[in-house]
Write an enzyme that holds these catalytic residues in place. Structure first.
Site, mmCIF file in Angstrom:
data_model
loop_
_atom_site.group_PDB
_atom_site.id
_atom_site.type_symbol
_atom_site.label_atom_id
_atom_site.label_comp_id
_atom_site.label_asym_id
_atom_site.label_seq_id
_atom_site.Cartn_x
_atom_site.Cartn_y
_atom_site.Cartn_z
ATOM 1 N N HIS A 44 0.751 -1.597 0.067
ATOM 2 C CA HIS A 44 0.174 -0.215 0.049
ATOM 3 C C HIS A 44 1.026 1.037 -0.030
ATOM 4 C CE1 HIS A 44 -2.844 -3.244 1.391
ATOM 5 N NE2 HIS A 44 -3.915 -1.715 0.673
ATOM 6 N N ILE A 168 3.632 -0.614 20.359
ATOM 7 C CA ILE A 168 2.190 -0.309 20.284
ATOM 8 C C ILE A 168 1.453 -1.548 19.238
ATOM 9 C CG2 ILE A 168 0.435 0.539 18.097
ATOM 10 C CD1 ILE A 168 2.218 3.409 18.473
ATOM 11 N N THR A 169 0.293 -2.123 19.911
ATOM 12 C CA THR A 169 -0.497 -3.263 19.342
ATOM 13 C C THR A 169 -1.386 -2.980 18.218
ATOM 14 O OG1 THR A 169 -0.139 -4.820 21.114
ATOM 15 C CG2 THR A 169 -1.403 -5.808 19.930
ATOM 16 N N MET A 173 -6.682 -5.318 9.058
ATOM 17 C CA MET A 173 -6.465 -6.712 8.431
ATOM 18 C C MET A 173 -7.765 -5.901 6.792
ATOM 19 S SD MET A 173 -8.295 -8.842 11.737
ATOM 20 C CE MET A 173 -9.843 -8.377 11.973
ATOM 21 N N LYS A 225 -17.192 -15.728 8.056
ATOM 22 C CA LYS A 225 -17.320 -14.801 9.139
ATOM 23 C C LYS A 225 -16.584 -13.430 9.077
ATOM 24 C CE LYS A 225 -17.070 -18.173 13.356
ATOM 25 N NZ LYS A 225 -15.467 -18.433 13.742
#
Length: 332
Positions: A44, A168-169, A173, A225
């Site tokens: 990206h 940072i977490t 997605m 899902k």
């Protein structure tokens, strides 16, 4: 091949200025594309840039457009992007969500008539760096079949959730197993996908990225899902922004533009003190990473933590660019 950050930004800036983009706009846009690439998100960043320029040349992107606020309801605002440059607009919208969260504890900006924001994780990271939880998502043109269908009728609709832990977490997605950008990255590298990512000519699951790109039959994340999540994310973004749905973008536009996006910031420190916040986050991370490994040679991963190393490596050793992609940019 390897390039420096300055070389990469300079190449982007040259192409943008050749399209008569204003100097400050070209500089800011080139900076964001280069930062995305330097962070290791080639799909990206540099790989996406020729496509971005194609849309700019086609008039899908209006580089001098200014986003306009349409509605203000305290912690919630609705904006019209006016089809301005996607990554610059998204950065402004997350900044605005952070400002709202500073006043109200939470801020939500719903954006319509937007362009592709490139790396969505940039905006979650932007919030988390300032100590906020950052949540954002976008809809898209229909590029994925809903579960049980052959035709593309839903978007990949990427979702980002970033937490101000150390490091940072962040989850960044798409609602597909792999974005089309990651299919391209693997195809250019001559790699199979690590797991099935879509369907082949016979309707069978495959790990071949080129086949999936050709067939336009990517696999929803988690099967039904991911398909379901894609649909509800599209519905929320469409309603809150009063903008275009995946169906409208696909059926009414000549390409992927005029999409709808959501930006949410939450000021954690209004709810919990800093020391307690840090201790709780550390306990969560320690509990996960101390689990017995399935493979002693493969570390347990926490989402987003790999970006710190990727960024450091690229700054130390140069940014790896596929030769064919670099040639495309030089030819623009």
């Amino acid at each position: 091949m390897k390039v420096t950050f300055e070389e990469l930004k300079g190449a982007f800036y040259r192409v943008l200025r050749s399209r008569n983009i204003a100097e400050d706009t070209a500089d800011a846009c080139a900076e964001m594309f280069a930062r995305t690439t330097e962070s290791g998100v080639y799909s990206h960043g540099v790989n996406r840039f020729p496509r971005f320029i194609q849309q700019l040349d086609n008039g899908d992107i209006i580089p001098d457009a200014k986003p306009q606020r349409v509605t203000s309801l305290g912690a919630i605002e609705q904006w019209d992007a006016q089809r301005a440059i996607g990554n610059l607009t998204a950065k402004k919208m997350m900044d605005r969500a952070i400002e709202l969260a500073s006043d109200h504890g939470i801020g939500l900006v719903a954006l319509r008539n937007a362009n592709h924001w490139m790396r969505g994780g940039s905006y979650g990271w932007q919030a988390a760096e300032k100590g906020y939880i950052g949540i954002c998502w976008t809809n898209s043109i229909a590029v994925m079949p809903p579960w049980g269908a052959k035709e593309c009728r839903i978007g990949t609709n990427p979702l980002i959730v970033a937490i101000p832990s150390t490091p940072i977490t962040m989850v960044d997605m798409s609602m597909s197993m792999f974005s089309y950008g990651m299919l391209e990255v693997n195809r250019l590298a001559g790699r199979e996908l690590p797991v099935d990512g879509g369907f082949d000519d016979n309707g069978q699951l495959t790990k071949e990225p080129g086949v999936i790109e050709k067939n336009r039959r990517i696999l929803p994340m988690g099967y039904w899902k991911g398909s379901g999540l894609s649909i509800v994310l599209d519905m929320i973004a469409t309603l809150l922004s009063n903008g275009s749905s995946v169906a409208e973008v696909t059926q009414e536009n000549s390409d992927e533009y005029g999409v709808s996006q959501i930006f949410i910031a939450i000021e954690v420190d209004k709810l919990i003190d800093g020391a307690t916040r840090d201790a709780k986050l550390q306990r969560i991370m320690d509990f996960i990473t101390t689990a017995e490994r399935a493979d002693d040679n493969v570390a347990i991963r926490l989402p987003g933590h790999e970006f710190t190393k990727l960024l450091d490596d690229n700054r130390r050793h140069g940014i790896t660019i596929d030769d064919s992609v670099w040639a495309k940019i030089q030819a623009l």
